[in-house]
Enzyme design. Sequence first.
Site, PDB file in Angstrom:
ATOM      1  N   GLU B  42      38.062  41.607  44.058  1.00 28.34           N
ATOM      2  CA  GLU B  42      37.644  41.085  45.368  1.00 28.34           C
ATOM      3  C   GLU B  42      38.462  41.756  46.468  1.00 28.34           C
ATOM      4  OE1 GLU B  42      38.634  36.959  45.535  1.00 28.34           O
ATOM      5  OE2 GLU B  42      37.545  36.581  47.403  1.00 28.34           O
ATOM      6  N   LYS B 124      30.614  36.278  49.185  1.00 27.91           N
ATOM      7  CA  LYS B 124      31.057  35.072  48.493  1.00 27.91           C
ATOM      8  C   LYS B 124      30.330  33.853  49.074  1.00 27.91           C
ATOM      9  CE  LYS B 124      35.675  34.511  47.669  1.00 27.91           C
ATOM     10  NZ  LYS B 124      37.042  34.022  47.976  1.00 27.91           N
ATOM     11  N   CYS B 165      34.668  35.579  42.798  1.00 32.35           N
ATOM     12  CA  CYS B 165      35.802  34.663  42.625  1.00 32.35           C
ATOM     13  C   CYS B 165      35.457  33.175  42.711  1.00 32.35           C
ATOM     14  CB  CYS B 165      36.889  35.016  43.635  1.00 32.35           C
ATOM     15  SG  CYS B 165      38.535  34.398  43.144  1.00 32.35           S
TER      16      CYS B 165
END
Lengths: 616, 616
Positions: B42, B124, B165
């Site tokens: 990430e 995300k 994540c």
Amino acid sequence: MLRIALAQVNATVGDLDGNAGLIVEWTRRAAARGARVVVFPEMMLTGYPVEDLALRASFVEASIAALHAVAARLEAEGLGGIAVVTGYLDRRTDLAPRTGLPAGAPLDAAALLHGGRVVITSAKHHLPNYGVFDEFRYFVPGDTLPVFRVPVEGGESVEVAMAICEDLWQDGGPVAVCARSGAGLLAVPNASPYERGKDDVRLDLCVRRAREAGAALAYANMIGGQDELVFDGDSILVAADGALVARGPQFEEALVMADLDLPAAPPDPGPADQPVDAGDGTVITIRRVTLPPSRPPAATDIEETAEAAGVLEVERPEGAGLFWPRLSDPAEVYAALVTGVRDYVRKNGFRSVILALSGGIDSALTATIAADAIGPSNVHVVLMPSRYSSEHSVTDAEDLVKRQGLHALTVPIASMVDAFAEELAPAGFPETGAPAENLQARVRGVVLMGLSNAGGHLVLTTGNKSELATGYSTLYGDSAGGFGPIKDVPKTLVWELSRWRNAEALRAGATPPIPENSITKPPSAELAPGQMDTDSLPPYDVLDKLLDDYVEKDMGTAELIAAGHDPALVERVVRLVDTAEYKRRQYPPGPKISQKNFGRDRRLPITNRWREPRPS
Amino acid sequence: MLRIALAQVNATVGDLDGNAGLIVEWTRRAAARGARVVVFPEMMLTGYPVEDLALRASFVEASIAALHAVAARLEAEGLGGIAVVTGYLDRRTDLAPRTGLPAGAPLDAAALLHGGRVVITSAKHHLPNYGVFDEFRYFVPGDTLPVFRVPVEGGESVEVAMAICEDLWQDGGPVAVCARSGAGLLAVPNASPYERGKDDVRLDLCVRRAREAGAALAYANMIGGQDELVFDGDSILVAADGALVARGPQFEEALVMADLDLPAAPPDPGPADQPVDAGDGTVITIRRVTLPPSRPPAATDIEETAEAAGVLEVERPEGAGLFWPRLSDPAEVYAALVTGVRDYVRKNGFRSVILALSGGIDSALTATIAADAIGPSNVHVVLMPSRYSSEHSVTDAEDLVKRQGLHALTVPIASMVDAFAEELAPAGFPETGAPAENLQARVRGVVLMGLSNAGGHLVLTTGNKSELATGYSTLYGDSAGGFGPIKDVPKTLVWELSRWRNAEALRAGATPPIPENSITKPPSAELAPGQMDTDSLPPYDVLDKLLDDYVEKDMGTAELIAAGHDPALVERVVRLVDTAEYKRRQYPPGPKISQKNFGRDRRLPITNRWREPRPS
């Protein structure tokens, strides 16, 4: 006609007993003045912001218990007939723990207290998570809009809705639902910190939202200092058409009152619960309750009670509402700094402060703010001349001490500096240059901290924002201390405030507190022979303009140059600001007066290889 | 069969060029080993966390430009046939500014690079805003799930989805939508910081989510230190049935590879865009792309290129995937501390450190960690005996210096302390007690900072977590410095790590680095005659257990007593912890190894009147 009071009072974080006492005391005053509804600030019972205390179950429980206790106490003291809207900390009990949900599902809540009971509660719907606010860490959003009916004269009722602070700042949500509910008044507890110019923004916002809600709007704000935040009060009442009806003082506790001409509620209150599309992708349920027709306490009855308690100042408002005079820009900034210092000292249990007085303008202004905040007899200053101190630095400092009647002590630093220099010389420690300059500043820091430990005084740092931004200070030297009164004040504003404070004194027929020479002489750290700030930094009027554009307005290098700043200077200053983060992280807190005071409102990584592109 | 590589590498915040270089270098290695898909962590291109850099338009633009440049560079270097998934910083351009929206609408984004182009991007969806994460301040959530078809042997394709994540940690969202998409593999870039025991939690999570998604799961994590965070790598590959297929090393850069047997994609890819209920109150759009049937670079071709560049280490994996040995609990904590120190020093441009060596265990362990991190020749220690220093404190310190070959300097502090005491005596400064004890610690702080300024060494503080929690330290004294290697290590763990490190040395046939006497003698600050830590604090085994329950587990006083802690001790320690916040705020950063290291993962107000209720 509904008489309403906004109680803009000074809550203290964690002091549930003290804050509950304020609710009772100010409700008593409001009752004595004939108010039927009193609105207290957001998180009144716990203080704001509570940070990680919100995640502690015992604290949340204590807040809820204190809320019920204060409702009962109001009734016991004959104040149960007043509708009291207050902020407090609550929680949801119907949510299972899951990743991303704040522990215990806390709520930034508001309650209506009446007849000894907690009649209805709600919670902030829009959670701010920018600037100084981190509310997604701490709170779960609310999804109801309470509307309570208050009986007034002639058998009629008016309807009052409740929302909280950020609910006004974001579109959709409670304001939109309030319009649907038909309530005649929206009562809004707030904990909105001071920033320069924010008072105008708030007034515009209240006017706009009152019109959107089709309801009068009662904006009750907190006052007082809490760590870096300073709440300025400035509570506002506007009518449904946006007309300003009352406005409170800045940085003072007060009851801001008005008589509102609200539409009578329809005879049928409608369904108890009514889900409504809130226009922000969520559904908010309007929840209605009707207060019993309790006779509001007669002013005379309560006046006797209150007079006995010695807290009454009866001022029956003339006309629709009360207005306090507005402060000028320097006056409000100065008041913010004084409030911030006074409350940090008092709320942390100190009675006195100590600071280094150099004869320069930063420490002169800091001492003056401190003296205005807690009285000159509680301000201790230390003159710490070195071999590089000019004569005027001592005489200017002594002049200030005499003007203000401070406690002064002189501690020459040469012997300590020599002791270090001697002991460190074998290790190659240089006699001049930055290490030697820093050493002097650190010796002063040790002296101040020692006197603080021995005398129980809070150490005030005297650094200004221009220094903090560029890293022009010594870690553990001049940056050592518990509170930095002018850490958010750029150097040019330091001068402006000093001149303003002196002029105010003259206007009042008093001695100007700050020696003229401290204001007019060129600034110097006096850590090396003939040293001037301008040896290391551009002139402060140039620097402060650039810092404002870079830090507050967040312009990139290209924009800064387009705005007329010198390209070489832009590159140099941006680099100074970006690499001073490690120093700023260890700087003590100080009252915040701007959008970005280098507190948690602006944080860069310390480990950071990014450099703004060179302007082409 | 799809050969995949997870590149767990060490990005540096803000170093776009350096991070882009890592992407190219590690893709080259992966290609040489026959990988068809490479997954980077990430925010690989910018480093993580970027904090307020995310709100700077010039930085976001630079990240986007760097992404396109690295895609082109991969193609130019013959690596365009590899599907590269990498994290970077992007933004939405279709949102008007409004209150509550992070400035510039930044995205914590991932991109697929192939054939010299940025083929598809996403962001995300679940933003963490707890613990060390403040992502609602910085990012706007993503609302797409990209699925790309990768041609494999025999004219078939496999489908790979991308998430980031936190999307794994919260229910619903991308994992749920991945299950709907039919993708055979979910590729997940991560920047998940180390905490003790988190490796087990992560593995369980990957297994659970792979099963939910009905897809193999490729979890690529960052390694390295960034301010307080230490990323441990420990990348994971699990099959759709939850079987562990490969697992990377801890705290080391590596290519974690496996051959995955994925289901063939249906011939018809279906609609390009398909909105799906994400099961979390939102809609996520599946967005499909098909990669052209580029021949993956033949390993031999790339080997020649790579050998020429001198970066190739060909290790053809045996079996399905690679596994590294697991570290024991003390080994992984120690590795986290060493990694944190090494990267803080290096990434901030230092080459050497300096610290005070007292002969006690805290400074002994700190020096050992530093020597392991950057080599003993870069570690400078200063012995600063006072009149209260015992003989063993000097001999133990000298013993450690000799064992490890550090640079040592002795600077007795008596002359400096005396200079202060003499100058301050007229002001009533006491000869003994806390002020006099703090003075000695502060003189040492000034010496260290002076030597740091003169020699360019980073100052390491030696305080442990038990001290930090209870405020058992001197502001600007032993707390002065740039980085605190053991600030998150409780005293009992300090001893455990020291014993472990010595045992490791013995096992390797080397001299144990820490003198046995430093480990076994009772701890003392030696700031007053005969002073022992136990004069002020309970025994550390009792204290650390209580601190763990109060700080990490957040128990209230009633729970603490129910858990068996002594009520009087609970009251005393809770008060110490709650009132030491002002000291902790000015403490330097240090590597985080627990859930709550008193960084931004746990913040109380400084001004705070709340006291836990006395247990009844």
